[in-house]
Scaffold this motif. Structure first.
Motif, mmCIF file in Angstrom:
data_model
loop_
_atom_site.group_PDB
_atom_site.id
_atom_site.type_symbol
_atom_site.label_atom_id
_atom_site.label_comp_id
_atom_site.label_asym_id
_atom_site.label_seq_id
_atom_site.Cartn_x
_atom_site.Cartn_y
_atom_site.Cartn_z
ATOM 1 N N TYR A 50 95.991 59.893 46.020
ATOM 2 C CA TYR A 50 95.505 59.377 47.294
ATOM 3 C C TYR A 50 94.320 58.420 47.139
ATOM 4 O O TYR A 50 94.115 57.549 47.985
ATOM 5 C CB TYR A 50 95.085 60.548 48.195
ATOM 6 N N PHE A 51 93.550 58.595 46.085
ATOM 7 C CA PHE A 51 92.369 57.764 45.879
ATOM 8 C C PHE A 51 92.298 57.348 44.408
ATOM 9 O O PHE A 51 92.523 58.185 43.524
ATOM 10 C CB PHE A 51 91.091 58.528 46.247
ATOM 11 N N PRO A 52 91.949 56.081 44.142
ATOM 12 C CA PRO A 52 91.911 55.626 42.747
ATOM 13 C C PRO A 52 90.785 56.233 41.918
ATOM 14 O O PRO A 52 90.825 56.178 40.689
ATOM 15 C CB PRO A 52 91.730 54.103 42.874
ATOM 16 N N GLY A 53 89.785 56.807 42.554
ATOM 17 C CA GLY A 53 88.675 57.402 41.817
ATOM 18 C C GLY A 53 87.649 57.992 42.765
ATOM 19 O O GLY A 53 87.809 57.943 43.996
ATOM 20 N N LYS A 54 86.590 58.547 42.192
ATOM 21 C CA LYS A 54 85.564 59.199 43.020
ATOM 22 C C LYS A 54 84.856 58.205 43.933
ATOM 23 O O LYS A 54 84.522 58.522 45.071
ATOM 24 C CB LYS A 54 84.547 59.917 42.125
ATOM 25 N N GLN A 55 84.623 56.980 43.447
ATOM 26 C CA GLN A 55 83.928 55.995 44.264
ATOM 27 C C GLN A 55 84.683 55.728 45.560
ATOM 28 O O GLN A 55 84.088 55.628 46.646
ATOM 29 C CB GLN A 55 83.743 54.693 43.487
ATOM 30 N N ALA A 56 86.004 55.631 45.479
ATOM 31 C CA ALA A 56 86.816 55.350 46.663
ATOM 32 C C ALA A 56 86.741 56.484 47.673
ATOM 33 O O ALA A 56 86.591 56.249 48.881
ATOM 34 C CB ALA A 56 88.261 55.093 46.260
ATOM 35 N N ILE A 57 86.813 57.711 47.208
ATOM 36 C CA ILE A 57 86.765 58.830 48.142
ATOM 37 C C ILE A 57 85.343 59.014 48.686
ATOM 38 O O ILE A 57 85.151 59.415 49.836
ATOM 39 C CB ILE A 57 87.298 60.136 47.491
ATOM 40 N N TYR A 58 84.342 58.659 47.869
ATOM 41 C CA TYR A 58 82.957 58.723 48.357
ATOM 42 C C TYR A 58 82.744 57.707 49.473
ATOM 43 O O TYR A 58 82.152 58.010 50.515
ATOM 44 C CB TYR A 58 81.979 58.467 47.209
ATOM 45 N N GLU A 59 83.227 56.491 49.280
ATOM 46 C CA GLU A 59 83.046 55.457 50.295
ATOM 47 C C GLU A 59 83.777 55.820 51.587
ATOM 48 O O GLU A 59 83.272 55.585 52.687
ATOM 49 C CB GLU A 59 83.529 54.116 49.750
ATOM 50 N N GLU A 60 84.957 56.382 51.463
ATOM 51 C CA GLU A 60 85.688 56.784 52.667
ATOM 52 C C GLU A 60 84.986 57.934 53.376
ATOM 53 O O GLU A 60 84.913 57.973 54.610
ATOM 54 C CB GLU A 60 87.122 57.186 52.295
ATOM 55 N N SER A 61 84.453 58.877 52.610
ATOM 56 C CA SER A 61 83.696 59.977 53.202
ATOM 57 C C SER A 61 82.448 59.455 53.903
ATOM 58 O O SER A 61 82.078 59.914 54.985
ATOM 59 C CB SER A 61 83.295 60.990 52.116
ATOM 60 N N GLY A 77 79.256 57.950 58.594
ATOM 61 C CA GLY A 77 78.567 56.883 59.318
ATOM 62 C C GLY A 77 79.011 56.805 60.764
ATOM 63 O O GLY A 77 78.185 56.597 61.665
ATOM 64 N N ARG A 78 80.297 56.962 61.004
ATOM 65 C CA ARG A 78 80.792 56.949 62.394
ATOM 66 C C ARG A 78 80.217 58.127 63.177
ATOM 67 O O ARG A 78 79.853 57.993 64.343
ATOM 68 C CB ARG A 78 82.327 56.989 62.403
ATOM 69 N N GLU A 79 80.138 59.275 62.508
ATOM 70 C CA GLU A 79 79.573 60.447 63.185
ATOM 71 C C GLU A 79 78.103 60.245 63.516
ATOM 72 O O GLU A 79 77.642 60.553 64.620
ATOM 73 C CB GLU A 79 79.737 61.685 62.297
ATOM 74 N N ALA A 137 76.966 48.619 53.397
ATOM 75 C CA ALA A 137 77.476 48.118 54.677
ATOM 76 C C ALA A 137 77.597 49.235 55.693
ATOM 77 O O ALA A 137 77.350 49.032 56.893
ATOM 78 C CB ALA A 137 78.827 47.434 54.471
ATOM 79 N N VAL A 138 77.973 50.432 55.250
ATOM 80 C CA VAL A 138 78.085 51.568 56.167
ATOM 81 C C VAL A 138 76.715 51.910 56.738
ATOM 82 O O VAL A 138 76.560 52.099 57.953
ATOM 83 C CB VAL A 138 78.686 52.793 55.444
ATOM 84 N N GLU A 171 75.539 49.358 59.216
ATOM 85 C CA GLU A 171 76.229 49.477 60.502
ATOM 86 C C GLU A 171 75.611 50.592 61.345
ATOM 87 O O GLU A 171 75.481 50.456 62.570
ATOM 88 C CB GLU A 171 77.715 49.754 60.259
ATOM 89 N N VAL A 172 75.220 51.679 60.717
ATOM 90 C CA VAL A 172 74.547 52.760 61.441
ATOM 91 C C VAL A 172 73.221 52.252 62.013
ATOM 92 O O VAL A 172 72.879 52.532 63.169
ATOM 93 C CB VAL A 172 74.302 53.970 60.514
ATOM 94 N N ARG A 173 72.488 51.490 61.221
ATOM 95 C CA ARG A 173 71.209 50.946 61.694
ATOM 96 C C ARG A 173 71.417 49.994 62.863
ATOM 97 O O ARG A 173 70.656 50.006 63.829
ATOM 98 C CB ARG A 173 70.503 50.229 60.543
ATOM 99 N N ARG A 174 72.448 49.155 62.778
ATOM 100 C CA ARG A 174 72.724 48.236 63.882
ATOM 101 C C ARG A 174 73.092 49.002 65.143
ATOM 102 O O ARG A 174 72.661 48.645 66.251
ATOM 103 C CB ARG A 174 73.853 47.277 63.508
ATOM 104 N N ALA A 175 73.891 50.046 64.984
ATOM 105 C CA ALA A 175 74.279 50.848 66.148
ATOM 106 C C ALA A 175 73.062 51.490 66.789
ATOM 107 O O ALA A 175 72.927 51.497 68.022
ATOM 108 C CB ALA A 175 75.294 51.922 65.727
ATOM 109 N N ALA A 176 72.163 52.040 65.973
ATOM 110 C CA ALA A 176 70.937 52.654 66.507
ATOM 111 C C ALA A 176 70.085 51.614 67.216
ATOM 112 O O ALA A 176 69.554 51.854 68.312
ATOM 113 C CB ALA A 176 70.151 53.309 65.376
ATOM 114 N N HIS A 177 69.958 50.446 66.619
ATOM 115 C CA HIS A 177 69.157 49.359 67.190
ATOM 116 C C HIS A 177 69.681 48.958 68.561
ATOM 117 O O HIS A 177 68.923 48.848 69.539
ATOM 118 C CB HIS A 177 69.187 48.173 66.217
#
Length: 249
Positions: free
Chosen positions: A45-56, A61-63, A115-116, A119-125
């Motif tokens: 499902y994921f090419p490596g730990k970095q990919a699953i970390y970024e998706e997590s 970030g959305r939460e 970038a994540v 985006e959280v900072r922009r949303a808060a702002h």
């Protein structure tokens, strides 16, 4: 599980692990074991730990962005107090992983993870400016809001390190620091001061702003302080005219 269900499970399990341990200390084997899956299945499902970390991280970030959403009802400082309660609860629940990222020392940090967070900072702002409900926020006000968001990040991460201040006290202090910064910005911008009259009129004596005003007024009872401040409040007089150069004999 369906393909989508298994992928969602792996993301949820990984996020839980990253929330309680720095990302460098979490391996693909750890994620597989926690999900009750095999290592090859995770790689399917994921090419490596970095990919699953970024998706997590995107999920987290959305939460976190959603926690800045608050109905525009009641005094502003009380709305912000509720927002900061949710924010600090999130920081407390996801401490190690986010601390490593925000401090810039994580080997898993990348353009995507940055970038994540941005985006959280922009949303808060934008959420905070929306609560101020000003038609045209000045550059100075926008800078004040951004600086306060950065201060909230730094303060909350420092709090994670020792937790010497009760959570509710930190929550109140952060809100009052925003009110103080807003007031200072208004003192520099007469047009903003007029627009913020409604903000102070809507505050209540038992709210964060009322408590801050009482604390500041209490400083005037400190022996000698009121007189010292009164001297500083007097505008300086005109500078003495320079002496005319004397003609040599």
């Amino acid at each position: 599980m369906s393909v989508d269900e298994r992928r969602e499970q792996l993301i949820a399990v990984a996020l839980e692990l990253f929330s309680h341990r720095p990302p460098e200390e979490v391996s693909i084997d750890d994620i597989a074991a926690a999900a009750g899956a095999s290592r090859p299945l995770v790689y399917h499902y994921f090419p490596g730990k970095q990919a699953i970390y970024e998706e997590s991280l995107r999920r987290a970030g959305r939460e976190l962005s959603a926690r800045f959403e608050e109905p525009a009802d009641g005094p502003l400082s009380e709305r912000l107090y509720r927002v900061m309660g949710r924010y600090l609860d999130f920081v407390q629940s996801h401490g190690p992983g986010f601390a490593a990222l925000l401090r810039g020392g994580s080997v898993t940090a990348s353009t995507n993870t940055s970038a994540v967070i941005d985006e959280v900072r922009r949303a808060a702002h934008e959420q905070i400016l929306g609560h101020l409900a000003l038609p045209s926020p000045s550059p100075g006000l926008r800078l004040t809001v951004r600086a306060w968001i950065a201060n909230a990040e730094i303060t909350s991460l420092e709090w994670l390190a020792d937790r010497s201040v009760p959570l509710e006290e930190l929550q109140l202090h952060l809100v009052q620091e925003f009110v103080a910064a807003l007031t200072l910005t208004a003192a520099r911008e007469p047009a903003l001061a007029a627009e913020l009259a409604g903000f102070f009129a809507g505050e209540r004596p038992d709210g964060p702003t009322g408590k801050l005003v009482r604390d500041l007024a209490g400083l005037l009872a400190v022996p000698g302080l009121a007189d010292t401040l009164a001297v500083l409040a007097v505008p300086p007089g005109p500078a003495p005219a320079p002496e005319e150069p004397r003609e040599r004999l």
